[in-house]
Design a protein around this motif. Structure first.
Motif, short mmCIF file in Angstrom:
data_model
loop_
_atom_site.label_atom_id
_atom_site.label_comp_id
_atom_site.label_asym_id
_atom_site.label_seq_id
_atom_site.Cartn_x
_atom_site.Cartn_y
_atom_site.Cartn_z
N HIS A 317 0.82 -1.28 0.15
CA HIS A 317 0.03 -0.28 0.08
C HIS A 317 0.96 1.27 0.22
O HIS A 317 0.39 2.34 0.38
CB HIS A 317 -1.15 0.15 1.12
N ALA A 318 2.06 0.96 -0.36
CA ALA A 318 3.04 2.15 -0.54
C ALA A 318 3.81 2.13 -1.86
O ALA A 318 4.10 0.89 -2.23
CB ALA A 318 4.01 2.37 0.62
N PRO A 319 4.08 3.16 -2.56
CA PRO A 319 4.66 2.81 -4.06
C PRO A 319 6.01 2.25 -3.87
O PRO A 319 6.59 2.81 -2.93
CB PRO A 319 4.44 4.42 -4.38
N SER A 320 6.52 1.52 -4.69
CA SER A 320 7.72 0.84 -4.89
C SER A 320 8.37 1.14 -6.45
O SER A 320 9.45 0.88 -6.45
CB SER A 320 7.74 -0.44 -4.64
N THR A 330 -2.23 2.81 -6.52
CA THR A 330 -0.97 1.87 -6.46
C THR A 330 0.21 2.40 -7.01
O THR A 330 1.45 1.82 -7.16
CB THR A 330 -1.16 0.35 -7.22
N VAL A 331 -0.01 3.63 -7.72
CA VAL A 331 1.15 4.24 -8.38
C VAL A 331 1.88 5.59 -7.19
O VAL A 331 1.02 5.93 -6.44
CB VAL A 331 0.77 5.05 -9.78
N ALA A 332 2.91 6.14 -7.67
CA ALA A 332 3.60 7.12 -6.72
C ALA A 332 3.11 8.41 -7.03
O ALA A 332 2.80 9.09 -6.08
CB ALA A 332 5.17 7.01 -7.16
N ILE A 333 2.45 8.59 -8.15
CA ILE A 333 1.81 9.95 -8.56
C ILE A 333 0.45 9.66 -9.20
O ILE A 333 0.26 8.96 -10.07
CB ILE A 333 2.67 10.72 -9.74
N PRO A 394 14.86 3.45 -5.47
CA PRO A 394 15.85 2.67 -4.89
C PRO A 394 15.51 1.69 -3.74
O PRO A 394 14.93 2.19 -2.99
CB PRO A 394 16.78 3.96 -4.49
N PRO A 395 16.16 0.53 -3.86
CA PRO A 395 15.48 -0.64 -3.04
C PRO A 395 15.97 -0.36 -1.48
O PRO A 395 15.38 -0.83 -0.46
CB PRO A 395 15.87 -1.84 -3.64
N ASP A 396 16.83 0.44 -1.31
CA ASP A 396 17.52 0.43 0.23
C ASP A 396 18.19 2.00 0.50
O ASP A 396 18.42 2.54 -0.43
CB ASP A 396 18.53 -0.72 0.40
N TRP A 397 18.53 2.12 1.82
CA TRP A 397 18.99 3.37 2.31
C TRP A 397 20.28 3.72 1.45
O TRP A 397 20.36 4.84 1.07
CB TRP A 397 19.37 3.19 3.56
N ALA A 398 21.33 2.72 1.17
CA ALA A 398 22.38 3.01 0.65
C ALA A 398 22.38 3.37 -0.79
O ALA A 398 23.00 4.25 -1.11
CB ALA A 398 23.55 1.83 0.93
N SER A 399 21.48 2.63 -1.61
CA SER A 399 21.20 3.04 -2.96
C SER A 399 20.65 4.48 -3.03
O SER A 399 20.93 5.50 -3.90
CB SER A 399 20.45 2.09 -3.49
N ALA A 400 19.76 4.86 -2.07
CA ALA A 400 19.06 6.24 -2.15
C ALA A 400 20.07 7.27 -1.80
O ALA A 400 20.13 8.39 -2.33
CB ALA A 400 17.97 6.10 -1.24
N ILE A 401 20.98 6.91 -0.78
CA ILE A 401 22.01 7.99 -0.79
C ILE A 401 22.96 8.46 -2.00
O ILE A 401 23.29 9.53 -2.07
CB ILE A 401 22.93 7.62 0.56
N GLU A 402 23.37 7.05 -2.46
CA GLU A 402 23.93 7.24 -3.84
C GLU A 402 23.25 8.07 -4.82
O GLU A 402 24.06 8.96 -5.48
CB GLU A 402 24.58 6.03 -4.23
N ALA A 403 21.94 7.93 -5.06
CA ALA A 403 21.21 8.40 -5.96
C ALA A 403 21.19 9.75 -5.69
O ALA A 403 21.26 10.89 -6.76
CB ALA A 403 19.96 7.73 -6.19
N PHE A 404 20.97 10.22 -4.59
CA PHE A 404 20.84 11.73 -4.25
C PHE A 404 22.06 12.24 -4.43
O PHE A 404 22.24 13.52 -4.98
CB PHE A 404 20.28 11.91 -2.73
N GLU A 405 23.11 11.73 -3.91
CA GLU A 405 24.50 12.27 -4.07
C GLU A 405 25.02 12.57 -5.54
O GLU A 405 25.46 13.54 -5.96
CB GLU A 405 25.69 11.44 -3.57
N LYS A 406 24.53 11.73 -6.40
CA LYS A 406 24.91 11.73 -7.87
C LYS A 406 23.81 12.62 -8.67
O LYS A 406 23.95 12.67 -9.89
CB LYS A 406 25.46 10.46 -8.29
N GLY A 407 22.73 12.62 -8.15
CA GLY A 407 21.71 13.17 -9.08
C GLY A 407 21.79 14.50 -9.79
O GLY A 407 22.22 15.48 -9.24
N VAL A 408 21.63 14.56 -10.91
CA VAL A 408 21.98 15.70 -11.79
C VAL A 408 20.71 16.64 -11.48
O VAL A 408 20.96 17.77 -11.99
CB VAL A 408 21.92 15.31 -13.20
N HIS A 409 19.58 16.27 -11.35
CA HIS A 409 18.45 17.17 -10.88
C HIS A 409 18.49 17.55 -9.85
O HIS A 409 17.97 18.85 -9.44
CB HIS A 409 16.97 16.64 -11.27
N VAL A 410 18.81 17.06 -8.62
CA VAL A 410 18.82 17.32 -7.15
C VAL A 410 19.74 18.58 -6.93
O VAL A 410 19.13 19.58 -6.41
CB VAL A 410 19.47 16.35 -6.09
N GLU A 411 20.83 19.01 -7.87
CA GLU A 411 21.64 20.08 -7.63
C GLU A 411 20.81 21.34 -8.37
O GLU A 411 21.26 22.60 -8.19
CB GLU A 411 22.79 19.93 -8.40
#
Length: 449
Positions: A317-320, A330-333, A394-411
């Protein structure tokens, strides 16, 4: 607000002796000082000082190892500005008190870019430059739990004395059993200017959801969410319970989310997502495209803790996955149905454990990038998102940290200072969790392998 306004407010409440003057850190934790009431003018005039490093502490309140705000500057102070929200009464403490919301700037007077409230304010200013005003509402889920053990367990009903042992989605009985608690929550919301709307009993035992009504000011909406979480926890303690906004306090029960609804008004007050029909405008679809394209990078904001990823599982009952659709939970948006005049976007990814300022900055910032770039979204998903092969979060915390750190849109949404502080904080927390062996691991492996 002028100092005289706060002084007049306090003059009508002579029982208040203390003001809690607080900032909100990157984890959504309130940090600050207990100040005597006779120093109110210092608080509201921006004369209070606190270390800038407070905003980037880890969840245990410890300095970040190697943080330049601590070691390179001698842990320098910043200046605390009054946000302008009126002083807030707090009556669940031992003595009546008041609460003052602050945000930070540097010694030279510039807004401190590592302050999460400043990050949201910067996005709001970019919308203003386009002649647009975001209208935002949040829905917050939480559990009321028995605080007598280290691990949470459902509370006993104040009416029957029996422990709740089953899920009660939309149960009127469960709402009525906790009537005194909920009544006080609504009274506190009214006193604090928080626009609380409908309350429902959610899927988990002792789980509730209270919706906050939409406001045409994202900063106010985020303030409301932060203050709401604090008052719910305080009033729960007063009633002998504890309240938690953990994303997944029980492994076998529903998680707690923070759903965000938003639309955009133009200078004439017209909803720019409304085309008179169900599908919404082209600008709405551009905003959806921005949310889709930035979602994986921003997952760390929506799911900032180790526990957060227990909620974001298929079928939970939460988006993945990264998808959108019309009237599809069932969707995120999700684009909700109903009157075209209220056409809006619902973002369903964030957990209740996330920082509301960062969540709204990520959502509104992502939508803004889509609007500015006129991005096109993929086709809306029809049916059960959990059974379809689509991009996942991202399936886990470590992957999410990496995605945020390297994200081209985050900046393009967050300052370099905030990005670095947030990543450093999360990496330090992750390292500590990886060194902690759980009881379940001992039970499973100690004598078996």
């Amino acid at each position: 607000m002028k100092p005289v306004d706060a002084t007049a407010w306090l003059a009508d409440r002579p029982e208040i002796e203390t003001i809690f003057a607080c900032i909100c850190d990157l984890n959504g934790v309130m940090r600050g000082k207990r100040v005597p009431v006779d120093q109110v003018e210092k608080i509201v005039s921006g004369g209070l000082r606190m270390p800038l490093s407070l905003l980037g502490m880890d969840i245990w309140g410890e300095d970040i190892e190697g943080n330049e705000l601590v070691w390179d500057t001698g842990d320098a102070d910043g200046l605390c500005d009054f946000t302008g929200r009126p002083l807030i009464p707090v009556d669940w403490t031992a003595r009546p008190a008041a609460f003052a919301q602050l945000w930070m700037r540097t010694e030279n007077g510039e807004p401190f870019p590592g302050d999460p409230r400043r990050a949201l304010a910067a996005i709001v200013e970019r919308y203003k430059a386009l002649g647009l005003t975001p209208v935002v509402a949040t829905e917050l889920e939480f559990y009321v739990v028995d605080p007598s053990n280290a691990a949470p367990q459902p509370p006993c009903s104040p009416v029957t004395g029996k422990r709740l042992d089953s899920d009660g989605a939309l149960s009127l009985d469960e709402l009525q059993h906790f009537d005194a608690f909920l009544n006080e929550v609504y009274d506190a919301c009214a006193a604090q200017g928080i626009p609380a709307d409908a309350a429902i009993s959610e899927n988990g035992a002792g789980q509730f959801e209270i919706n906050l009504m939409h406001v045409a000011d994202p900063l106010e909406a985020a303030d409301d969410a932060v203050l709401f979480k604090r008052l719910v926890r305080g009033i729960a303690r007063k009633h002998g319970f504890a309240a938690t906004f953990m994303a997944k306090p029980y492994g076998d029960r529903a998680g707690s989310g923070m759903h965000v609804h938003f639309s955009l008004l133009d200078a004439e007050g017209r909803n720019v997502f409304d085309n008179g029909g169900d599908e919404g405008t082209e600008r709405m679809r551009h905003a959806v495209a921005g949310l889709i394209r930035t979602m994986a990078e921003n997952t760390l904001v929506f799911a900032p803790h180790e526990n957060s990823y227990r909620r974001l599982l298929p079928g939970s009952h939460a988006p993945s996955s990264v998808a959108w659709g019309y009237e599809n939970r069932t969707v995120a948006i999700r684009i909700p149905g109903g009157s075209h005049k209220a056409r809006r976007i619902e973002h369903r990814v964030a957990g209740a454990d996330a920082n509301p300022y960062l969540v709204l900055a990520s959502i509104l910032g992502g939508a803004l990038l889509g609007i500015e770039g006129q991005w096109e979204p993929p086709a809306p998903l029809v049916g059960d998102a959990y059974t379809q092969v689509i991009e996942t979060l991202p399936p886990d915390w470590a992957s999410a940290i990496e995605a945020f750190e390297k994200g081209v849109h985050v900046e393009q949404v967050f300052s370099k200072r905030l990005r670095r502080m947030f990543v450093q904080c999360k990496l330090q927390e992750l390292r500590r969790f990886t060194r902690h062996v759980t009881d379940f691991e001992y039970h499973s492996y100690l004598e078996a392998v």
